[in-house]
Scaffold this motif. Structure first.
Motif, PDB file in Angstrom:
ATOM      1  N   LEU A 114     -99.989  68.329  37.856  1.00 30.94           N
ATOM      2  CA  LEU A 114    -100.095  67.018  37.207  1.00 30.94           C
ATOM      3  C   LEU A 114     -99.118  66.008  37.814  1.00 30.94           C
ATOM      4  N   GLY A 115     -98.411  66.414  38.860  1.00 31.39           N
ATOM      5  CA  GLY A 115     -97.497  65.508  39.555  1.00 31.39           C
ATOM      6  C   GLY A 115     -96.174  65.292  38.854  1.00 31.39           C
ATOM      7  N   LYS A 116     -95.780  66.208  37.977  1.00 34.32           N
ATOM      8  CA  LYS A 116     -94.528  66.060  37.234  1.00 34.32           C
ATOM      9  C   LYS A 116     -93.408  66.858  37.891  1.00 34.32           C
ATOM     10  N   ASN A 117     -92.173  66.390  37.708  1.00 33.34           N
ATOM     11  CA  ASN A 117     -91.020  67.119  38.206  1.00 33.34           C
ATOM     12  C   ASN A 117     -90.751  68.347  37.330  1.00 33.34           C
ATOM     13  N   ILE A 118     -90.236  69.400  37.968  1.00 34.69           N
ATOM     14  CA  ILE A 118     -89.853  70.603  37.238  1.00 34.69           C
ATOM     15  C   ILE A 118     -88.331  70.639  37.165  1.00 34.69           C
ATOM     16  N   ASP A 119     -87.795  70.324  35.996  1.00 28.32           N
ATOM     17  CA  ASP A 119     -86.350  70.367  35.785  1.00 28.32           C
ATOM     18  C   ASP A 119     -85.984  71.708  35.174  1.00 28.32           C
ATOM     19  N   ILE A 120     -84.947  72.348  35.709  1.00 25.75           N
ATOM     20  CA  ILE A 120     -84.599  73.674  35.207  1.00 25.75           C
ATOM     21  C   ILE A 120     -83.233  73.701  34.524  1.00 25.75           C
ATOM     22  N   ASN A 121     -82.737  72.525  34.117  1.00 20.92           N
ATOM     23  CA  ASN A 121     -81.555  72.544  33.267  1.00 20.92           C
ATOM     24  C   ASN A 121     -81.974  73.034  31.888  1.00 20.92           C
ATOM     25  N   LEU A 122     -81.026  73.548  31.124  1.00 20.67           N
ATOM     26  CA  LEU A 122     -81.353  74.197  29.860  1.00 20.67           C
ATOM     27  C   LEU A 122     -82.067  73.262  28.893  1.00 20.67           C
ATOM     28  N   GLU A 123     -81.627  72.010  28.809  1.00 21.03           N
ATOM     29  CA  GLU A 123     -82.238  71.064  27.873  1.00 21.03           C
ATOM     30  C   GLU A 123     -83.722  70.859  28.182  1.00 21.03           C
ATOM     31  N   MET A 170    -102.782  72.982  25.347  1.00 27.14           N
ATOM     32  CA  MET A 170    -103.708  71.902  25.000  1.00 27.14           C
ATOM     33  C   MET A 170    -103.439  70.648  25.816  1.00 27.14           C
ATOM     34  N   PHE A 171    -104.508  70.125  26.431  1.00 23.41           N
ATOM     35  CA  PHE A 171    -104.433  68.914  27.238  1.00 23.41           C
ATOM     36  C   PHE A 171    -105.562  67.977  26.832  1.00 23.41           C
ATOM     37  N   PRO A 172    -105.337  66.667  26.971  1.00 24.94           N
ATOM     38  CA  PRO A 172    -106.383  65.701  26.587  1.00 24.94           C
ATOM     39  C   PRO A 172    -107.653  65.874  27.410  1.00 24.94           C
ATOM     40  N   ILE A 173    -108.781  65.544  26.807  1.00 24.00           N
ATOM     41  CA  ILE A 173    -110.049  65.552  27.526  1.00 24.00           C
ATOM     42  C   ILE A 173    -109.947  64.629  28.743  1.00 24.00           C
ATOM     43  N   GLY A 174    -110.419  65.100  29.864  1.00 25.89           N
ATOM     44  CA  GLY A 174    -110.351  64.318  31.094  1.00 25.89           C
ATOM     45  C   GLY A 174    -109.154  64.642  31.959  1.00 25.89           C
ATOM     46  N   THR A 175    -108.249  65.502  31.483  1.00 28.28           N
ATOM     47  CA  THR A 175    -107.096  65.903  32.296  1.00 28.28           C
ATOM     48  C   THR A 175    -107.566  66.564  33.583  1.00 28.28           C
ATOM     49  N   LYS A 176    -107.011  66.142  34.707  1.00 28.47           N
ATOM     50  CA  LYS A 176    -107.382  66.695  36.004  1.00 28.47           C
ATOM     51  C   LYS A 176    -106.156  67.296  36.681  1.00 28.47           C
ATOM     52  N   PHE A 177    -106.298  68.533  37.137  1.00 26.82           N
ATOM     53  CA  PHE A 177    -105.228  69.228  37.839  1.00 26.82           C
ATOM     54  C   PHE A 177    -105.486  69.115  39.339  1.00 26.82           C
ATOM     55  N   ASN A 178    -104.537  68.512  40.029  1.00 23.43           N
ATOM     56  CA  ASN A 178    -104.718  68.179  41.437  1.00 23.43           C
ATOM     57  C   ASN A 178    -104.380  69.376  42.321  1.00 23.43           C
ATOM     58  N   THR A 179    -105.405  70.113  42.720  1.00 22.91           N
ATOM     59  CA  THR A 179    -105.219  71.256  43.613  1.00 22.91           C
ATOM     60  C   THR A 179    -106.517  71.538  44.350  1.00 22.91           C
ATOM     61  N   PRO A 180    -106.457  71.991  45.600  1.00 18.71           N
ATOM     62  CA  PRO A 180    -107.680  72.273  46.364  1.00 18.71           C
ATOM     63  C   PRO A 180    -108.570  73.316  45.715  1.00 18.71           C
ATOM     64  N   GLY A 181    -107.985  74.177  44.874  1.00 19.81           N
ATOM     65  CA  GLY A 181    -108.775  75.227  44.257  1.00 19.81           C
ATOM     66  C   GLY A 181    -109.678  74.768  43.136  1.00 19.81           C
ATOM     67  N   LEU A 182    -109.600  73.487  42.770  1.00 15.29           N
ATOM     68  CA  LEU A 182    -110.420  72.966  41.687  1.00 15.29           C
ATOM     69  C   LEU A 182    -111.300  71.825  42.173  1.00 15.29           C
ATOM     70  N   GLN A 183    -112.120  72.112  43.156  1.00 16.43           N
ATOM     71  CA  GLN A 183    -113.081  71.137  43.658  1.00 16.43           C
ATOM     72  C   GLN A 183    -114.409  71.401  42.958  1.00 16.43           C
ATOM     73  N   TRP A 184    -114.651  70.671  41.880  1.00 17.33           N
ATOM     74  CA  TRP A 184    -115.835  70.917  41.072  1.00 17.33           C
ATOM     75  C   TRP A 184    -117.088  70.393  41.751  1.00 17.33           C
ATOM     76  N   ASP A 185    -118.187  71.097  41.516  1.00 15.01           N
ATOM     77  CA  ASP A 185    -119.467  70.643  42.062  1.00 15.01           C
ATOM     78  C   ASP A 185    -119.866  69.333  41.391  1.00 15.01           C
ATOM     79  N   LYS A 186    -120.390  68.419  42.156  1.00 12.16           N
ATOM     80  CA  LYS A 186    -120.793  67.116  41.610  1.00 12.16           C
ATOM     81  C   LYS A 186    -122.218  67.204  41.070  1.00 12.16           C
TER      82      LYS A 186
END
Length: 272
Positions: A47-56, A256-272
């Motif tokens: 989803l293009g988010k940073n992965i922070d590994i501090n405890l908080e 749970m993710f909102p309807i329309g959420t898209k995960f950006n990866t080559p492995g999820l190239q859906w048929d049109k």
């Protein structure tokens, strides 16, 4: 955060109650409950988010938001839980070897935990996907060790240790390590590589995994859901649409993710 409040929230997250004095029984109970409650997943990377590994950040994501994460988040959270409970625990660096031949050297981008109890060393790892440990294993080479799910063993070969899992096809390497501690700065660097490098396998595929009861495992890789029974036999289901993917994330992993959420990866190239 107050240690009692931290532990209360964590135990509520994994559905554990009981005594909190350091013991092998407590370590195993926590490990089992953790892997069955908090899914292994790399969805924020896609989803293009940073992965922070501090405890908080880890606590907010895995406990408050009831999400999952990968090794630096999962074992990072468990590390702080065990420390607050009074365990003697050390983060150990490793190379994940699943599906990798011995003549290939993967990056040292994995961390697990070494726990000392009454003069014995135990290894805990709730962050290695579909083979995350559901109970600790002892640091004794060349003996078979039963866990709440698969049989495990540790081999010692030419100065290196290999954690292995027994599948119907035979013994499979999970990770390789030398018992070198992985300090915070090394975990930060490895986490940056894992979450941002173009060749990181966490960027080119969707991965979600969680242990179930009765020895079952559920693993989602891109468009395929695999349910592995206690005998290691896998039953696979193909996912045909983005909507079905979101339904499976919710039903099987409580993600749970909102309807329309898209995960950006080559492995999820859906048929049109």
């Amino acid at each position: 955060m107050n240690s009692n409040l931290f532990l209360d929230a964590y135990f509520d997250r994994i559905g554990h109650s009981g005594a909190r004095l350091p013991s092998l029984e407590l370590l195993n109970n926590i490990t089992n409950a953790h892997v069955q409650s908090i899914p292994f997943e790399n969805l924020d990377i896609l989803l293009g988010k940073n992965i922070d590994i501090n405890l908080e950040s880890i606590f907010e994501k895995l406990v408050i938001q009831r999400r999952g994460g990968y090794c630096f988040e999962q074992n990072g959270l468990l590390f702080h839980v065990l420390k607050k409970l009074g365990f003697e625990v050390t983060p150990i660096s490793a190379r994940v070897r699943l599906d990798k031949p011995r003549d290939f050297t993967p990056p040292r981008t994995h961390v697990f935990l070494r726990v000392e109890l009454q003069g014995n060393s135990w290894l805990a790892d709730v962050g290695v996907g579909g083979v995350s440990l559901t109970s600790a294993i002892q640091l004794i080479p060349n003996i078979e060790q039963e866990t709440n799910h698969e049989t495990r063993r540790i081999l010692h070969d030419n100065g290196k240790y290999f954690h292995q899992v027994l599948f119907p096809s035979g013994w499979i390497d999970v990770c390789e390590f030398t018992l070198e501690e992985m300090p915070e700065i090394d975990r930060e660097l490895a986490n940056w590589f894992t979450s941002t490098h173009p060749k990181s396998h966490f960027r080119d595929r969707l991965i979600v995994a969680q242990a179930g009861s009765d020895g079952k495992r559920y693993t989602l890789v891109n468009r395929e859901l695999s349910e592995r029974d206690k005998n290691g036999i896998a039953y696979k289901t193909k996912i045909d649409t983005p909507e079905e993917l979101l339904q499976i994330l919710k039903k099987n992993f409580n993600l749970m993710f909102p309807i329309g959420t898209k995960f950006n990866t080559p492995g999820l190239q859906w048929d049109k």
